[in-house]
Design a protein around this motif. Structure first.
Motif, mmCIF file in Angstrom:
data_model
loop_
_atom_site.group_PDB
_atom_site.id
_atom_site.type_symbol
_atom_site.label_atom_id
_atom_site.label_comp_id
_atom_site.label_asym_id
_atom_site.label_seq_id
_atom_site.Cartn_x
_atom_site.Cartn_y
_atom_site.Cartn_z
ATOM 1 N N MET A 196 13.193 9.821 -26.579
ATOM 2 C CA MET A 196 11.765 9.956 -26.288
ATOM 3 C C MET A 196 11.026 8.694 -26.713
ATOM 4 N N LEU A 197 10.156 8.221 -25.857
ATOM 5 C CA LEU A 197 9.272 7.110 -26.208
ATOM 6 C C LEU A 197 7.923 7.374 -25.538
ATOM 7 N N LEU A 198 6.955 7.783 -26.361
ATOM 8 C CA LEU A 198 5.631 8.118 -25.851
ATOM 9 C C LEU A 198 4.676 6.955 -26.053
ATOM 10 N N LEU A 199 3.946 6.620 -24.995
ATOM 11 C CA LEU A 199 2.853 5.662 -25.076
ATOM 12 C C LEU A 199 1.560 6.469 -25.088
ATOM 13 N N ALA A 200 0.804 6.362 -26.169
ATOM 14 C CA ALA A 200 -0.432 7.135 -26.320
ATOM 15 C C ALA A 200 -1.624 6.202 -26.418
ATOM 16 N N PHE A 201 -2.736 6.605 -25.818
ATOM 17 C CA PHE A 201 -3.975 5.840 -25.989
ATOM 18 C C PHE A 201 -5.182 6.724 -25.721
ATOM 19 N N ASP A 202 -6.326 6.256 -26.214
ATOM 20 C CA ASP A 202 -7.576 7.010 -26.097
ATOM 21 C C ASP A 202 -8.729 6.023 -26.034
ATOM 22 N N THR A 203 -9.645 6.262 -25.080
ATOM 23 C CA THR A 203 -10.835 5.412 -24.958
ATOM 24 C C THR A 203 -12.108 6.265 -24.899
ATOM 25 N N ALA A 204 -12.042 7.476 -25.441
ATOM 26 C CA ALA A 204 -13.187 8.389 -25.388
ATOM 27 C C ALA A 204 -14.215 8.117 -26.472
ATOM 28 N N THR A 205 -13.868 7.283 -27.445
ATOM 29 C CA THR A 205 -14.788 6.924 -28.527
ATOM 30 C C THR A 205 -14.890 5.403 -28.583
ATOM 31 N N PRO A 206 -15.693 4.835 -29.469
ATOM 32 C CA PRO A 206 -15.730 3.369 -29.571
ATOM 33 C C PRO A 206 -14.390 2.740 -29.962
ATOM 34 N N ALA A 207 -13.451 3.533 -30.459
ATOM 35 C CA ALA A 207 -12.140 3.009 -30.842
ATOM 36 C C ALA A 207 -11.220 2.962 -29.622
ATOM 37 N N VAL A 208 -10.808 1.759 -29.239
ATOM 38 C CA VAL A 208 -9.795 1.585 -28.201
ATOM 39 C C VAL A 208 -8.449 1.528 -28.920
ATOM 40 N N THR A 209 -7.691 2.598 -28.826
ATOM 41 C CA THR A 209 -6.506 2.751 -29.658
ATOM 42 C C THR A 209 -5.277 3.058 -28.812
ATOM 43 N N GLU A 232 9.711 10.843 -33.666
ATOM 44 C CA GLU A 232 9.839 11.065 -35.098
ATOM 45 C C GLU A 232 8.791 10.304 -35.900
ATOM 46 N N ARG A 233 8.409 9.144 -35.401
ATOM 47 C CA ARG A 233 7.441 8.340 -36.147
ATOM 48 C C ARG A 233 6.710 7.398 -35.206
ATOM 49 N N VAL A 234 5.597 6.857 -35.698
ATOM 50 C CA VAL A 234 4.847 5.842 -34.952
ATOM 51 C C VAL A 234 5.563 4.505 -35.114
ATOM 52 N N LEU A 235 5.925 3.903 -34.001
ATOM 53 C CA LEU A 235 6.613 2.618 -34.030
ATOM 54 C C LEU A 235 5.636 1.450 -34.130
ATOM 55 N N ALA A 236 4.478 1.592 -33.501
ATOM 56 C CA ALA A 236 3.457 0.533 -33.529
ATOM 57 C C ALA A 236 2.134 1.128 -33.085
ATOM 58 N N GLU A 237 1.050 0.592 -33.629
ATOM 59 C CA GLU A 237 -0.281 1.085 -33.283
ATOM 60 C C GLU A 237 -1.279 -0.066 -33.321
ATOM 61 N N SER A 238 -2.246 -0.010 -32.415
ATOM 62 C CA SER A 238 -3.311 -1.017 -32.380
ATOM 63 C C SER A 238 -4.633 -0.305 -32.122
ATOM 64 N N THR A 239 -5.653 -0.600 -32.938
ATOM 65 C CA THR A 239 -6.967 0.003 -32.772
ATOM 66 C C THR A 239 -8.048 -1.056 -32.933
ATOM 67 N N VAL A 240 -8.928 -1.140 -31.957
ATOM 68 C CA VAL A 240 -10.079 -2.041 -32.009
ATOM 69 C C VAL A 240 -11.324 -1.212 -31.738
ATOM 70 N N VAL A 241 -12.315 -1.307 -32.602
ATOM 71 C CA VAL A 241 -13.551 -0.544 -32.427
ATOM 72 C C VAL A 241 -14.574 -1.424 -31.718
ATOM 73 N N ASP A 242 -14.856 -1.080 -30.474
ATOM 74 C CA ASP A 242 -15.820 -1.828 -29.664
ATOM 75 C C ASP A 242 -16.265 -0.913 -28.531
ATOM 76 N N ALA A 243 -17.478 -0.420 -28.605
ATOM 77 C CA ALA A 243 -17.956 0.596 -27.664
ATOM 78 C C ALA A 243 -18.209 0.063 -26.265
ATOM 79 N N ARG A 244 -18.187 -1.255 -26.065
ATOM 80 C CA ARG A 244 -18.599 -1.819 -24.781
ATOM 81 C C ARG A 244 -17.476 -2.520 -24.008
ATOM 82 N N ARG A 245 -16.240 -2.528 -24.533
ATOM 83 C CA ARG A 245 -15.208 -3.330 -23.882
ATOM 84 C C ARG A 245 -13.902 -2.552 -23.695
#
Length: 221
Positions: free
Chosen positions: A1-14, A21-34
């Motif tokens: 299993m390899l899940l790619l997850a993301f969310d842009t519903a808040t100012p956090a683009v994550t 079993e675990r998070v392999l990598a994560e990136s989060t940038v808080v910017d409500a306009r981009r």
């Protein structure tokens, strides 16, 4: 299993990669306009950090909101495009549920409230008995109108911190959405057989943009 997850519903683009079993990598940038500019580079960063290829992804997990129209549609359209290109399933999850799961990872049990900024002096919110159990439907309200319902209950999310007079028991974490937590919730639901939301936007209200009325015709009659 390899899940790619993301969310842009808040100012956090994550965005995050999860192997079941675990998070392999994560990136989060808080910017409500981009959101549109930041999402794909975030996906590229987590793939690079995890030394993984997009072709290895077995499923897409996306936050479906509630959230503002412009940012939310960026994530959902991207999820649909990735799912179609890779021929993998797209799993929708309520953004508030992802924050609730992150609250559980931070040590909060329940009951508690999750609230995000809905602008217009309103919040998107829901109440939980625990990190994986929402007991009210997602809603959008003015904080003063829900003061009795959230009184004395711990609250997480950026919306709670905007209105301290209503959300008195505010917790520092999580303030913003985490794609890693969203992926963790998806794995939990796959394991327990709990249903996913359709990968469709949960707006809860009409978009700010409106079709202008009374404009002049420019074509000859």
């Amino acid at each position: 299993m390899l899940l790619l997850a993301f969310d842009t519903a808040t100012p956090a683009v994550t965005a995050a990669l999860h192997d079941g079993e675990r998070v392999l990598a994560e990136s989060t940038v808080v910017d409500a306009r981009r959101h549109g500019e930041l999402l794909v580079p975030a996906v590229d960063r987590v793939l690079t950090a995890a030394r993984a290829e997009m072709a290895l992804v077995t499923g897409i997990v996306v936050g479906v909101g509630p959230g503002p129209y412009t940012g939310l549609r960026v994530g959902l359209v991207t999820a649909a495009a990735f799912g179609d290109a890779l021929d993998v399933p797209v799993y929708g999850l309520c953004t508030l549920d992802g924050l609730a799961w992150a609250a559980g990872e931070a040590g909060l049990d329940g009951p508690f409230v999750v609230a995000t900024d809905a602008r217009r002096k309103e919040v998107y919110w829901a109440r939980y008995d625990g990190p994986g159990h929402r007991v009210t439907e997602p809603a959008v309200d003015r904080p003063a109108d829900i003061a009795e319902q959230v009184a004395g209950v711990p609250a997480v999310g950026a919306g709670a911190h905007l209105y301290p007079e209503v959300f008195a028991d505010r917790r520092a974490d999580p303030a913003h959405q985490s794609a890693g937590a969203l992926a963790g919730l998806a794995v939990h639901r796959m394991t327990t057989g709990e249903p996913f939301a359709p990968a469709l936007p949960l707006y809860l209200r009409r978009p700010d943009a409106q079709v202008p009325a009374g404009y002049k015709a420019v074509l000859p009659r």
